[in-house]
Design a protein around this motif. Structure first.
Motif, PDB file in Angstrom:
ATOM      1  N   THR A 186       1.672  -4.620  -1.665  1.00 21.18           N
ATOM      2  CA  THR A 186       3.075  -4.198  -1.762  1.00 21.18           C
ATOM      3  C   THR A 186       3.992  -5.216  -1.108  1.00 21.18           C
TER       4      THR A 186
ATOM      5  N   CYS B  20      -2.565  -0.002  11.981  1.00 26.46           N
ATOM      6  CA  CYS B  20      -1.936  -0.471  13.220  1.00 26.46           C
ATOM      7  C   CYS B  20      -2.308   0.417  14.408  1.00 26.46           C
TER       8      CYS B  20
ATOM      9  N   ARG C 170       5.261  -6.584   2.811  1.00 25.55           N
ATOM     10  CA  ARG C 170       5.885  -5.790   3.861  1.00 25.55           C
ATOM     11  C   ARG C 170       7.322  -5.409   3.528  1.00 25.55           C
TER      12      ARG C 170
ATOM     13  N   CYS D  72      -5.942  -3.493   4.677  1.00 26.90           N
ATOM     14  CA  CYS D  72      -5.971  -2.347   5.583  1.00 26.90           C
ATOM     15  C   CYS D  72      -7.135  -1.418   5.280  1.00 26.90           C
TER      16      CYS D  72
ATOM     17  N   PHE E  20      -1.026   1.497   6.140  1.00 28.36           N
ATOM     18  CA  PHE E  20      -0.544   0.601   7.192  1.00 28.36           C
ATOM     19  C   PHE E  20      -0.394   1.292   8.548  1.00 28.36           C
ATOM     20  N   PRO E  21       0.196   2.487   8.627  1.00 28.45           N
ATOM     21  CA  PRO E  21       0.340   3.118   9.946  1.00 28.45           C
ATOM     22  C   PRO E  21      -0.997   3.353  10.638  1.00 28.45           C
TER      23      PRO E  21
ATOM     24  N   GLN F 147       6.645  -0.019   2.616  1.00 31.80           N
ATOM     25  CA  GLN F 147       5.567   0.552   3.415  1.00 31.80           C
ATOM     26  C   GLN F 147       4.489   1.091   2.485  1.00 31.80           C
ATOM     27  N   HIS F 148       3.253   1.055   2.928  1.00 33.78           N
ATOM     28  CA  HIS F 148       2.193   1.694   2.149  1.00 33.78           C
ATOM     29  C   HIS F 148       1.426   2.663   3.042  1.00 33.78           C
ATOM     30  N   ASP F 149       0.629   3.515   2.434  1.00 35.03           N
ATOM     31  CA  ASP F 149       0.099   4.671   3.149  1.00 35.03           C
ATOM     32  C   ASP F 149      -0.993   4.347   4.167  1.00 35.03           C
TER      33      ASP F 149
END
Length: 405
Positions: A75, A88, A77, A296, A84-85, A80-82
């Motif tokens: 995508t 991190c 930066r 990710c 990524f959170p 946002q993609h699902d």
């Protein structure tokens, strides 16, 4: 002409000669073994310089990648993609930190750490503009970008790439007194490998990393640990920094890569605190592919595998066994064995051949390693390697040395 010879000739004719690979052409791989285009099998004792800590095509990692390939791969930066959170949050937790800045390659992550340290120095520490200094160690290997080779002491990596980036001071590795003398009011960071891999798997003297941590904290300087090769299970712990003294040391910033991508995709990251990574603002630094959905997905599976502790334990137990078997070869052809976990630098007496010659002889016996610095070879098996395969690999090394006597 064999298929291997034809492919090697084509590569030689059309690729830049920035590598001098062993004359083997791999077609497939699984676990700790690779197969060439002629069907010959080889035990991989290099593991992509630790990028393949979990072996070739680990089923959990391949399945994670396949699932994500059916959903989305990139995508940037800009959106946002699902995944990524969670990536991190889980990576920060693994490191005992708070924030993550994802990139792709280890060299990119080191560049990011350098930029972050300088920005922190100006915005938080109050260093005068354009005076930030970072202290590094001799015989380091942090990548091959223009800035990184500017503070390399390896002339092969550095020559003819000037003018070089200023702002670095080089001190002997393992020498606390020299490090202390180099740190001044303009110093923003000390950047070190907890174990120097490319130099020949050099482990610092006991207490060194503790001293670095105490010095940097006392002087208000960031301690950056480059664990691109040493991290994520290789040494028998999640991070090599954990193995310093009774309770380990915690740097201000981890630089991670290689194994974070599971040998499937390039994934790297800088992991640090709110204060340090909080200096970045939108638009000041980034990467189109950094933190992409496919990266990710694979990295989240890597983190799940590390949380079990299984791979760290294997590296400890098999590493102790490997060291014992290699130590049995010392005193004659083998001058010294260094390392920790499943990571060894083996210094061979020069009269037995160069590291390249020894690597070629081992290749002929079905074992793949990498030479460095004259007559030193490195062994970094995948953490999934079996004890029996390790024993066989050491047996082949013994046979090569006996033939060379």
């Amino acid at each position: 002409m064999s298929t291997s010879q034809r492919l090697l000739a084509e590569a030689d004719a059309h690729s830049a000669h920035n590598y001098h690979p062993l004359p083997v052409v791999i077609a497939s791989a699984e676990g700790a073994w690779m197969t060439d285009v002629e069907g010959r099998r080889y035990l991989d004792l290099l593991a992509g310089y630790s990028a393949l800590n979990f072996g070739h095509r680990h089923p959990r990692l391949i399945e994670a990648a396949k699932r994500q390939l059916d959903r989305s791969t990139l995508t940037s930066r800009a959106f946002q993609h699902d995944l990524f959170p969670a990536f991190c949050a889980e990576l920060a937790a693994l490191c005992g930190m708070e924030r993550v800045l994802p990139m792709n390659t280890g060299a990119e992550a080191v560049e990011t750490a350098v930029k972050t340290a300088r920005k922190w120095g100006y915005r938080v520490k109050g260093v005068a503009h354009d005076r930030a200094k970072i202290v590094v160690a001799e015989n380091n290997f942090h990548g091959r970008t223009t800035t990184v080779v500017s503070f390399s002491t390896d002339e092969e990596a550095r020559a003819d790439y000037g003018p070089y980036t200023p702002g670095f001071e080089i001190v002997p590795y393992g020498d606390l007194a020299a490090l202390e003398a180099a740190v001044d009011e303009d110093t923003v960071a000390v950047l070190l490998e907890p174990i120097q891999g490319e130099a020949g798997v050099h482990v610092p003297p006991p207490g060194y990393l503790t001293g670095v941590r105490e010095l940097t904290r006392a002087r208000g300087v960031l301690f950056i640990a480059d664990e691109v090769q040493s991290g994520l299970g290789r040494t028998g712990a999640t991070f090599a920094c954990e193995q310093e003294g009774p309770s380990g040391v915690q740097p201000d910033m981890y630089v991670l890569g290689k194994a974070l991508g599971g040998g499937v995709v390039p994934v790297s990251a800088v992991v640090s605190t709110d204060e340090v990574l909080g200096v970045h603002r939108p638009g000041e630094h980034g990467s189109t592919f950094g933190g992409n959905p496919l990266a990710c997905a694979v990295a989240l599976e890597v983190l799940a595998m590390l949380r079990t502790g299984e791979f760290q334990e294997r590296a400890r137990e098999l590493g102790d066994h490997l060291r014992h078997e290699l130590d049995l070869l010392t005193g004659g052809a083998v001058r010294e064995v260094r390392g920790r976990g499943l990571w060894a630098g083996i210094d061979v007496a020069p009269e037995y051949g160069t590291g390249r010659e020894l690597s070629e002889r081992l290749m002929a016996r079905g074992v793949l390693v990498k030479d460095t610095h004259g007559s030193t070879i490195r062994a970094a098996p995948p953490l999934v390697v079996s004890k029996e395969d390790l024993d066989w690999g050491v047996e082949q090394l013994g046979a090569v040395l006996a033939e060379s006597a």
